[in-house]
Structure formats: C-alpha cells, structure tokens
Design a protein around this motif. Sequence first.
Motif, mmCIF file in Angstrom:
data_model
loop_
_atom_site.group_PDB
_atom_site.id
_atom_site.type_symbol
_atom_site.label_atom_id
_atom_site.label_comp_id
_atom_site.label_asym_id
_atom_site.label_seq_id
_atom_site.Cartn_x
_atom_site.Cartn_y
_atom_site.Cartn_z
ATOM 1 N N ASN A 105 -31.761 -13.685 32.356
ATOM 2 C CA ASN A 105 -30.873 -13.606 31.399
ATOM 3 C C ASN A 105 -30.171 -14.759 31.360
ATOM 4 O OD1 ASN A 105 -31.388 -10.162 31.300
ATOM 5 N ND2 ASN A 105 -31.408 -11.124 33.076
ATOM 6 N N GLN A 106 -29.959 -15.553 30.231
ATOM 7 C CA GLN A 106 -29.522 -16.536 30.273
ATOM 8 C C GLN A 106 -28.135 -16.077 29.021
ATOM 9 O OE1 GLN A 106 -31.353 -20.131 30.080
ATOM 10 N NE2 GLN A 106 -33.195 -19.146 31.062
ATOM 11 N N ILE A 107 -26.704 -16.048 29.449
ATOM 12 C CA ILE A 107 -25.850 -15.295 28.761
ATOM 13 C C ILE A 107 -24.755 -16.511 28.366
ATOM 14 C CG2 ILE A 107 -24.672 -13.184 27.638
ATOM 15 C CD1 ILE A 107 -26.308 -11.815 30.094
ATOM 16 N N PRO A 108 -24.501 -16.550 27.116
ATOM 17 C CA PRO A 108 -23.662 -17.249 26.892
ATOM 18 C C PRO A 108 -22.109 -16.737 27.274
ATOM 19 C CG PRO A 108 -24.778 -16.935 24.929
ATOM 20 C CD PRO A 108 -25.657 -16.923 25.578
ATOM 21 N N ALA A 109 -21.531 -17.233 27.499
ATOM 22 C CA ALA A 109 -19.366 -16.909 28.101
ATOM 23 C C ALA A 109 -18.672 -17.775 28.164
ATOM 24 C CB ALA A 109 -20.514 -16.305 29.111
ATOM 25 N N LYS A 110 -17.768 -16.839 28.572
ATOM 26 C CA LYS A 110 -16.599 -18.376 29.043
ATOM 27 C C LYS A 110 -15.642 -17.502 30.166
ATOM 28 C CE LYS A 110 -14.321 -18.981 24.768
ATOM 29 N NZ LYS A 110 -14.195 -20.714 25.135
ATOM 30 N N ILE A 111 -14.794 -18.438 31.045
ATOM 31 C CA ILE A 111 -14.049 -18.167 31.761
ATOM 32 C C ILE A 111 -12.901 -17.583 31.455
ATOM 33 C CG2 ILE A 111 -13.943 -18.748 34.134
ATOM 34 C CD1 ILE A 111 -15.803 -20.930 34.677
ATOM 35 N N SER A 112 -12.479 -16.636 31.727
ATOM 36 C CA SER A 112 -11.354 -16.442 31.682
ATOM 37 C C SER A 112 -10.562 -15.872 32.795
ATOM 38 C CB SER A 112 -11.489 -15.054 30.598
ATOM 39 O OG SER A 112 -11.294 -14.088 31.265
ATOM 40 N N LYS A 113 -10.406 -16.745 34.075
ATOM 41 C CA LYS A 113 -9.540 -16.522 34.928
ATOM 42 C C LYS A 113 -10.563 -16.966 36.269
ATOM 43 C CE LYS A 113 -7.013 -12.901 37.353
ATOM 44 N NZ LYS A 113 -6.662 -12.225 38.034
ATOM 45 N N ILE A 114 -9.788 -17.367 37.103
ATOM 46 C CA ILE A 114 -10.419 -17.905 38.602
ATOM 47 C C ILE A 114 -9.572 -17.650 39.725
ATOM 48 C CG2 ILE A 114 -11.013 -19.996 39.131
ATOM 49 C CD1 ILE A 114 -12.240 -21.089 37.169
ATOM 50 N N ASP A 115 -9.608 -16.902 40.411
ATOM 51 C CA ASP A 115 -9.364 -16.668 41.434
ATOM 52 C C ASP A 115 -9.944 -17.792 42.468
ATOM 53 O OD1 ASP A 115 -7.233 -15.224 40.010
ATOM 54 O OD2 ASP A 115 -9.193 -13.857 40.832
ATOM 55 N N VAL A 116 -8.949 -18.610 42.442
ATOM 56 C CA VAL A 116 -9.659 -19.488 44.247
ATOM 57 C C VAL A 116 -8.944 -19.193 45.639
ATOM 58 C CG1 VAL A 116 -9.703 -22.415 44.939
ATOM 59 C CG2 VAL A 116 -10.002 -21.976 42.470
ATOM 60 N N ASN A 117 -9.923 -19.410 46.512
ATOM 61 C CA ASN A 117 -9.816 -18.778 48.125
ATOM 62 C C ASN A 117 -9.813 -20.175 48.654
ATOM 63 O OD1 ASN A 117 -9.347 -15.820 47.568
ATOM 64 N ND2 ASN A 117 -11.195 -15.539 47.552
ATOM 65 N N GLU A 118 -10.211 -20.458 50.330
ATOM 66 C CA GLU A 118 -10.782 -21.687 51.272
ATOM 67 C C GLU A 118 -12.103 -22.150 50.873
ATOM 68 O OE1 GLU A 118 -9.915 -22.865 55.848
ATOM 69 O OE2 GLU A 118 -9.603 -21.010 54.589
ATOM 70 N N LEU A 119 -12.786 -20.842 50.754
ATOM 71 C CA LEU A 119 -14.520 -21.253 50.993
ATOM 72 C C LEU A 119 -15.200 -20.666 49.633
ATOM 73 C CD1 LEU A 119 -15.284 -20.490 54.299
ATOM 74 C CD2 LEU A 119 -14.895 -22.367 53.378
ATOM 75 N N VAL B 188 -10.280 -22.054 33.046
ATOM 76 C CA VAL B 188 -10.311 -21.524 32.449
ATOM 77 C C VAL B 188 -10.142 -21.660 31.268
ATOM 78 C CG1 VAL B 188 -8.338 -19.686 31.596
ATOM 79 C CG2 VAL B 188 -8.376 -19.626 33.788
ATOM 80 N N GLY B 189 -11.392 -20.877 29.951
ATOM 81 C CA GLY B 189 -11.765 -21.237 28.515
ATOM 82 C C GLY B 189 -13.163 -22.405 28.832
ATOM 83 N N SER B 190 -13.246 -22.821 29.847
ATOM 84 C CA SER B 190 -14.708 -23.892 30.483
ATOM 85 C C SER B 190 -16.048 -22.625 29.938
ATOM 86 C CB SER B 190 -15.863 -23.560 31.766
ATOM 87 O OG SER B 190 -14.603 -24.377 32.306
ATOM 88 N N ASP B 191 -17.218 -23.201 28.709
ATOM 89 C CA ASP B 191 -17.939 -22.158 27.738
ATOM 90 C C ASP B 191 -19.306 -22.304 29.531
ATOM 91 O OD1 ASP B 191 -17.073 -21.443 25.236
ATOM 92 O OD2 ASP B 191 -17.312 -23.722 25.197
ATOM 93 N N ILE B 192 -19.721 -21.600 29.460
ATOM 94 C CA ILE B 192 -20.539 -21.201 30.361
ATOM 95 C C ILE B 192 -21.708 -20.449 29.877
ATOM 96 C CG2 ILE B 192 -19.285 -22.018 32.310
ATOM 97 C CD1 ILE B 192 -19.225 -19.003 33.135
ATOM 98 N N TYR B 193 -22.448 -20.266 31.434
ATOM 99 C CA TYR B 193 -23.810 -19.588 30.586
ATOM 100 C C TYR B 193 -23.527 -18.267 32.294
ATOM 101 C CZ TYR B 193 -25.862 -21.606 26.630
ATOM 102 O OH TYR B 193 -26.263 -21.292 25.860
ATOM 103 N N ALA B 194 -23.859 -17.506 32.270
ATOM 104 C CA ALA B 194 -23.793 -16.366 32.861
ATOM 105 C C ALA B 194 -25.581 -16.123 33.495
ATOM 106 C CB ALA B 194 -23.366 -14.784 32.542
ATOM 107 N N ILE B 195 -25.648 -16.427 34.121
ATOM 108 C CA ILE B 195 -27.608 -16.556 34.255
ATOM 109 C C ILE B 195 -27.845 -15.711 35.809
ATOM 110 C CG2 ILE B 195 -29.399 -17.793 35.384
ATOM 111 C CD1 ILE B 195 -27.789 -20.593 34.487
ATOM 112 N N ILE B 196 -28.521 -14.242 35.504
ATOM 113 C CA ILE B 196 -29.039 -13.070 36.212
ATOM 114 C C ILE B 196 -30.594 -13.551 36.335
ATOM 115 C CG2 ILE B 196 -28.166 -11.168 36.830
ATOM 116 C CD1 ILE B 196 -25.964 -10.790 34.510
ATOM 117 N N LYS B 197 -31.242 -13.225 37.637
ATOM 118 C CA LYS B 197 -32.694 -12.490 37.679
ATOM 119 C C LYS B 197 -33.040 -11.578 37.209
ATOM 120 C CE LYS B 197 -33.847 -14.362 41.462
ATOM 121 N NZ LYS B 197 -34.280 -14.222 42.832
#
Length: 258
Positions: A128-142, A172-181
């Motif tokens: 599974n390699q699905i075209p997607a886009k990032i809409s939010k990023i919650d950054v923590n320490e690690l 936010v807005g990055s074009d990515i792939y959601a890759i799932i085994k």
Amino acid sequence: MEIDGRFWLTKDGRSFLGSGRIELLNLIEKTGSINAAAKEMKMSYKAAWERINSMNELADEPIIQRKVGGKGGGGTTLTPYAHELIQTYNRLHELHRQFIDRFSEAGDSPELLAKILNRTFLTTSARNQIPAKISKIDVNELSSIITIDLSGGSKILSTITSKSVNSMNLHVGSDIYAIIKSSDIKIHATAPKETDNLNILEGTIESIQSTELNSELALRINDKTLLVTLLGKDELDSFRVGKKAFASIACNNIIVGL
C-alpha cells in the motif's frame, strides 16, 4: 489541463481486455445470459457474442460455459479462468489508475511532474503506497503526530520521530506517500473500539483472492483509496465481496515517504 489515459490489456497485438469487456463478463455472470447482458449494455446479441468470441480466441482457456436444462432452463456462466482474468484485470486497472492519479497531481507543471516521477519509481516491499498530503504536524520532543489527508478525503494519523520530520523537511502541505505493509492492516466485520494510537477506516470489500495458505483482501475506502491486506484461512468466512468492513492500522505502522 489534466493527464489521463485509457487502460487495455492486449495479447498477440490484439485488444484482449478492457473496461467494456469486463463489464460484459460481469453482467453475464449476474444474469446467466449473454442476451440479457447485451440488453443491459444496450448492444445487440451479435455484438456481445463477437466480443466474447474475440476474447475466447486469445484466452488460454474458455471464458464461458453453457448450462443445459435444469430448473432454471439452462444459461451461460463464466469459467473459473474467466474469474481469474477479471481479478487480474481489476488489480492492474487499479494500479494504472493510481499511476495516472500521481501524474494528475502535476496539473500543467512539467517541473512538478518530474518531481512526482522521482517519487513514483521508489520501490518498497509494502503493498500500500497511497498518495497523500500533510494537513497538520504536532511536534513533541522525540516523536511527532502527522495528520495525513489521503486521496479521496479520508484522514489518518502517523507517528514518526521528530528527527525524521526535520530531516525530511516535512511541513503542512507536503505531498507524501502513506506507506503501509499489508500485514499491518487488520480487517474487522464490525467497527473496532477507537483508541488514540489506532486509525479506523470504513470501506467495502472489493475483491478476495485465495491460495492454499492465505487470502488477499482489497478494501475500497473511497474512489481513490484501496487497501490490500492478507487474511488467514480461519478469518475468510467472516468476509464477502461487496460487504462493509473496517480496517484498523496502528499509527506507528504508517510510514511517511517522499
């Protein structure tokens, strides 16, 4: 401007399988009659038979079989080989559609198309390699929680390291792939209990292909998202093609790819 493309399978330089012929085969199986299938497609019996005969000439085995007499008065059904052809065509057609969808992201920008091509030919073992886009990023320490908008409107969450967010320059807005085994997707007949670290997606079972060891199930989430997973023999009885089902995927099992 949009990028588009038709999908056909050819054999010996001749047209073998296309969407219209697959529709005809499915209607023959549904109605038990070439004549009834032809009427539903608004074509003559002669035209339908010519298509069937053309496929039979190219096929390695017969694709239809006659039922004589009996309570229903006989009719026409598909052979097991024809069912295999339909499954193969559907899977290849889905991959072709995904390929065209990736190109369509570029619109009329050749530069963006070149970037997408570089992403398209990344090879991984994940089904599974699905075209997607990032809409939010919650950054923590690690670790960071990435909200991913899948093609077709569904959302999922992925947990990755904050170091990866920085090194990949994700925003936010990055074009990515959601890759799932496929082994990381669990299928349920009823909706599982929601938890903070679990993605749950509702869909319809599009196909099930079985071997002696296991079965491959394809779950249609929406027009642009199809998930493929594996089932054990003991799980198969709970699912049928066309029925609603639910996929659960742990957030840390969703890989973000560029």
